[in-house]
Design a protein around this motif. Structure first.
Motif, mmCIF file in Angstrom:
data_model
loop_
_atom_site.group_PDB
_atom_site.id
_atom_site.type_symbol
_atom_site.label_atom_id
_atom_site.label_comp_id
_atom_site.label_asym_id
_atom_site.label_seq_id
_atom_site.Cartn_x
_atom_site.Cartn_y
_atom_site.Cartn_z
ATOM 1 N N ARG A 115 1.249 4.157 -3.013
ATOM 2 C CA ARG A 115 1.030 5.592 -2.820
ATOM 3 C C ARG A 115 2.202 6.422 -3.354
ATOM 4 O O ARG A 115 2.019 7.525 -3.861
ATOM 5 C CB ARG A 115 0.785 5.883 -1.342
ATOM 6 C CG ARG A 115 -0.616 5.496 -0.906
ATOM 7 C CD ARG A 115 -0.997 6.061 0.455
ATOM 8 N NE ARG A 115 -2.429 5.931 0.659
ATOM 9 C CZ ARG A 115 -3.042 4.840 1.126
ATOM 10 N NH1 ARG A 115 -2.300 3.786 1.463
ATOM 11 N NH2 ARG A 115 -4.351 4.814 1.254
ATOM 12 N N ASN B 20 0.837 -1.209 0.000
ATOM 13 C CA ASN B 20 0.000 0.000 0.000
ATOM 14 C C ASN B 20 0.871 1.257 0.000
ATOM 15 O O ASN B 20 0.593 2.233 -0.708
ATOM 16 C CB ASN B 20 -0.921 0.024 1.222
ATOM 17 C CG ASN B 20 -2.059 -0.985 1.122
ATOM 18 O OD1 ASN B 20 -2.370 -1.464 0.034
ATOM 19 N ND2 ASN B 20 -2.665 -1.303 2.251
ATOM 20 N N LYS C 69 -2.155 -3.069 -7.474
ATOM 21 C CA LYS C 69 -3.272 -2.470 -6.745
ATOM 22 C C LYS C 69 -3.776 -1.180 -7.379
ATOM 23 O O LYS C 69 -4.922 -0.774 -7.141
ATOM 24 C CB LYS C 69 -2.861 -2.218 -5.294
ATOM 25 C CG LYS C 69 -2.738 -3.486 -4.464
ATOM 26 C CD LYS C 69 -2.324 -3.184 -3.028
ATOM 27 C CE LYS C 69 -2.322 -4.447 -2.169
ATOM 28 N NZ LYS C 69 -1.959 -4.178 -0.763
ATOM 29 N N ILE C 70 -2.945 -0.519 -8.179
ATOM 30 C CA ILE C 70 -3.376 0.740 -8.806
ATOM 31 C C ILE C 70 -3.566 0.575 -10.320
ATOM 32 O O ILE C 70 -3.680 1.564 -11.047
ATOM 33 C CB ILE C 70 -2.385 1.888 -8.514
ATOM 34 C CG1 ILE C 70 -0.991 1.565 -9.051
ATOM 35 C CG2 ILE C 70 -2.341 2.169 -7.010
ATOM 36 C CD1 ILE C 70 0.004 2.723 -8.889
ATOM 37 N N LEU D 89 -6.087 1.099 0.063
ATOM 38 C CA LEU D 89 -6.240 2.036 -1.049
ATOM 39 C C LEU D 89 -7.698 2.116 -1.485
ATOM 40 O O LEU D 89 -8.504 1.226 -1.179
ATOM 41 C CB LEU D 89 -5.379 1.573 -2.228
ATOM 42 C CG LEU D 89 -3.877 1.561 -1.965
ATOM 43 C CD1 LEU D 89 -3.186 0.555 -2.853
ATOM 44 C CD2 LEU D 89 -3.282 2.948 -2.166
#
Length: 627
Positions: free
Chosen positions: A102, A98, A134-135, A214
Motif C-alpha cells: 500500500r 500488504n 502483489k501489485i 489487497l
C-alpha cells in the motif's frame, strides 16, 4: 596323506575365497551402478515434473505469491521467518507485505514498475519484495556493498524510479542523492523519521497503512514471463550486469529445494545475502515448501552453529568459501551437536567437503551448479564428493547440454573444419554449454545486448542451433560425474598447457601456514602465455614457510602449473559472494618497485621460494633468468 589332503583343501579354500571376493566386488560394483541409475532416473523425473508444473503455472497464471497465500490460509500461525529473537508467522508476513504494498501504491507505483531495494538480509527485505509482487511490480536487488558509480550503474540499468534503502546505508545514498533527485527518483529510507526533506520515511508510512488483503485485480496483466526480480552478476569482470528473473524462472529456483529433498518440516538457515541468487532461491523455495526460514543478516563463522542450535535448523545454505571458513575454526566438543541434515550450495572444494563431513557429522551435501542468468542447472544428489551432477543419456535427452573443447588462449570454442564445435573427451576440461529452446530460454542481461550476445553460441553442432555459453570450464569423468574446473578467463595458458586456478589454489591452501590463496596468471616480457602467481594470506600467528610451500607445489603440481611468484597480503579482495577479485592483481603483476606486499620467486635450483628482489625482477624480465 593327511598333509597332502590338507594342502589340497587349503588351496581349494583359497580359490573359493577368491571367487567369493570377486563375486562380492562385482555385486558391490553392480549395486553402486544400480544405485546411481536409480538416482539418475529419480532426478530426471524430478526435473521433468518441475518443467511440467511450470508450464502449467504459465497457462494458469499461478505465481509464487499465490502459493504463499495458500500457505497463509492453511497454516497462518506456522513460523515463516526466524530473525534474531523475533518470529514471524505466515500470517504476519502476509499482513506486513500488504502494508508495504500500500505504501508503494500510495507513492504512485503502477503495474510493471521496478523498485530498487538497497538493504541487508532482514525480514523487511522479504516484506518489500512480497509487497511488490502483489501489485505486479518487480524488484532490483542491489548489492549493499556497492557505492557511487557502481551503485548508480546498477540502479539505472534496472529502469527503477524508486529506491528503498536501509537506514545504515544512508551515507551511500547521500553520496548519489543529487543524481537521483535530478532523475526524479523517489527515495525511501527504512527509518522512523527521515533526516532529509528529499528522502521519505518508509517505516512511518507503513505503520499507518492497512494490513487488509489487497484488491485481486492488482497486477492482473502480469504473466509469468515478466520479471519478478533483477539479480546482478558479481562484477568480477567489470561493472555488474542485471539478469532478469522471470516469474517462471523464480519457480525453477524454488523447485531446486524440492529436488534436493527439502520438506515442509525443515528449517532452512540462510546467512547468505538475499540480493544474490543462492540466498534468494532459498527464500523462494521456503515459500513453495511451506517451511520455515531462519535468517541472518550477514554470515558469521563464530555464530553459525550457535544459530543452527538456537533455531533447530535442519538445512543450511552455503556458497563459495563459507564452508571452509567453518572448517578453519578451532574444534569444539559440541561440533556435532546440531540437527542439520543437509547443506545446499555451490563452490565446495573436495578437501573441504571431506573435512566438513569428518568434523561436523553425517550431513548430506547437495552441491549444485548454475548461473543467475543461465537457462540450466545441475545438482549432485549422489553424495559424490566434488561433483556438481552427473552426465547421462537420459539427462541429455531431455535437457540438452555438452562440454566442448575450448581454446583458453583465444577464449573461444574450438571448431572443426566444418565450423562446428567439438565435444571434449572424458576427463578433459571444456566449456559447458546448454541448448536454448522453448523449455530452456535465455533472456540475457537487461539493457546490455552486446554482453547478452556473447553468451549465445550459434551453429554449435548443426546449422541454426543455439546454446548458452556458461563461461565455465567443467569436466566429465569416466563414470559420468561432472566437476567444476574453472571460470573462463581464470584459467590461463603457460608452457603450452592450461592452468586451472582453482585447482592450484586448492593445492597451495593445504600448506599449514596458508589460510587462503588466489591464483592468477601474469605476463612476463618475452614469454608466451602467462606465468602463475598466487596472492596468499597467512594463518594467524604463522609466518611464510617457503620451503614447505615449494615442497607442496613440487609434489602435487606439474611444472607448468607451479606458481612462479607469491604475494603475501593481509586480506584478499572478494565479491559479496566470496569470489576472488583477480583483475587488479593481474594488472599489478610482480614488480617489487610497485608492490609493497612481500613478494617471492620460485627458485628451482635452491628448491625454495626466495624473496623477489629488484635484481631478480630485472633478470626475469630481461630473460637472464629463465622461468
Amino acid at each position: 596323506m593327511l598333509v597332502v589332503l590338507t594342502v589340497f583343501t587349503d588351496k581349494k579354500m583359497i580359490v573359493l575365497i577368491l571367487y567369493a571376493a570377486v563375486f562380492f566386488l562385482a555385486l558391490s560394483f553392480c549395486h553402486s551402478r544400480l544405485r546411481d541409475f536409480i538416482l539418475d532416473v529419480q532426478y530426471v523425473r524430478s526435473r521433468l515434473k518441475t518443467r511440467t508444473l511450470v508450464q502449467k503455472y504459465q497457462q494458469t497464471k499461478y505465481f509464487l505469491m499465490d502459493r504463499l497465500l495458500e500457505v497463509v490460509k492453511t497454516q497462518p500461525n506456522k513460523p515463516f521467518v526466524l530473525f534474531k529473537d523475533e518470529t514471524y508467522s505466515y500470517k504476519d508476513a502476509d499482513e506486513l507485505s500488504n502494508k508495504a504494498a500500500r505504501v508503494f501504491l500510495q507513492s504512485g507505483l503502477v503495474e510493471g514498475d521496478t523498485v530498487a531495494l538497497f538493504l541487508r538480509s532482514e525480514p523487511m527485505f522479504l516484506w518489500l519484495w512480497m509487497g511488490l509482487m502483489k501489485i505486479g511490480c518487480s524488484a532490483a536487488l542491489l548489492n549493499y556493498n556497492i557505492r557511487s558509480k557502481s551503485l548508480m550503474h546498477c540502479f539505472n540499468c534496472s529502469g527503477a524510479k524508486t529506491l528503498v534503502a536501509a537506514e545504515d546505508l544512508q551515507d551511500a545514498v547521500d553520496e548519489v542523492l543529487p543524481t537521483l533527485l535530478e532523475q526524479q527518483v523517489t527515495v525511501f529510507i527504512l527509518a522512523d523519521k527521515s533526516k532529509s526533506a528529499d528522502i521519505k520515511s518508509f517505516n512511518d508510512q507503513m505503520s499507518k497503512a492497512s494490513s487488509e488483503p489487497l484488491a485481486k485485480n492488482l497486477g492482473s496483466n502480469i504473466t509469468l514471463s515478466n520479471a519478478a526480480a533483477y539479480i546482478y552478476t558479481s562484477g568480477t569482470t567489470g561493472l555488474p550486469k542485471a539478469a532478469a528473473i522471470s516469474h517462471s524462472k523464480l519457480w525453477n529456483f524454488a523447485f531446486l529445494l524440492n529436488s534436493a529433498g527439502v520438506t515442509s518440516e525443515d528449517v532452512l538457515y540462510i546467512s547468505l545475502p538475499l540480493y544474490h541468487t543462492a540466498g534468494f532461491l532459498g527464500f523462494a523455495g521456503t515459500i513453495n515448501r511451506g517451511g520455515t526460514l531462519a535468517l541472518r543478516n550477514k554470515f558469521s563463522v563464530s555464530q553459525f552453529w550457535d544459530d543452527c542450535r538456537k533455531y533447530n535448523v535442519t538445512v543450511v545454505q552455503y556458497i563459495g568459501e563459507t564452508m571452509r571458513y567453518l572448517c578453519n575454526t578451532p574444534k569444539k566438543l559440541n561440533d556435532r551437536n546440531h540437527k542439520v541434515r543437509m547443506a545446499i550450495g555451490n563452490g565446495l572444494r573436495p578437501d573441504v567437503w571431506r573435512d566438513f563431513l569428518s568434523r561436523f557429522g553425517d550431513v548430506k551435501i547437495r552441491e549444485f551448479y548454475g548461473a543467475t542468468e543461465g537457462n540450466f542447472g545441475l545438482l549432485n544428489t549422489f553424495d559424490k564428493i566434488g561433483a556438481v551432477g552427473r552426465d547421462t543419456y537420459l539427462f541429455r535427452k531431455y535437457f540438452p547440454n555438452a562440454v566442448i573443447k575450448f581454446d583458453v588462449e583465444k577464449e573461444m570454442p574450438v571448431r572443426d573444419s566444418s565450423g562446428f564445435c567439438v565435444k571434449a573427451a572424458k576427463g578433459e576440461p571444456g566449456l559447458f554449454i546448454t541448448e536454448i529452446n522453448k523449455n530452456a530460454q535465455f533472456t540475457g542481461y537487461l539493457g546490455n545486448l552486446m554482453q547478452t550476445e556473447k553468451k549465445r553460441l550459434h551453429d554449435v553442432f548443426r546449422k541454426g542451433d543455439l546454446y548458452f555459453n556458461s563461461g565455465d570450464l567443467l569436466r566429465i569423468d569416466e563414470d559420468g560425474f561432472i566437476y567444476f574446473q574453472d571460470r573462463v578467463g581464470d584459467t590461463f595458458r603457460w608452457k603450452g598447457e592450461n592452468v586451472a586456478t582453482t585447482e592450484v589454489a586448492d593445492i597451495i591452501s593445504q600448506v599449514d601456514c596458508i589460510k587462503e590463496a588466489n591464483v592468477y596468471g601474469v605476463q612476463v616480457p618475452g614469454q608466451e602465455g602467462r606465468a602463475g602467481m598466487a596472492a596468499i594470506i597467512l594463518r594467524d600467528g604463522k609466518s611464510f614457510d617457503s620451503e614447505a610451500v615449494f615442497k607442496q607445489v613440487e609434489s602435487f603440481l606439474p611444472g607448468y602449473a607451479r606458481p612462479r611468484f607469491m604475494r603475501i597480503q593481509s586480506s584478499l579482495d572478494v565479491t559479496g559472494t566470496y569470489k576472488h577479485m583477480k583483475g587488479k592483481l593481474v594488472e599489478e603483476g610482480f614488480n617489487p618497485d610497485k608492490i609493497t606486499d612481500p613478494l617471492y620467486f620460485l627458485d628451482g635450483k635452491q628448491k625454495n621460494y626466495i624473496p623477489l628482489t629488484v635484481d631478480i625482477f630485472n633478470k626475469v624480465t630481461s630473460g637472464k633468468i629463465q622461468i
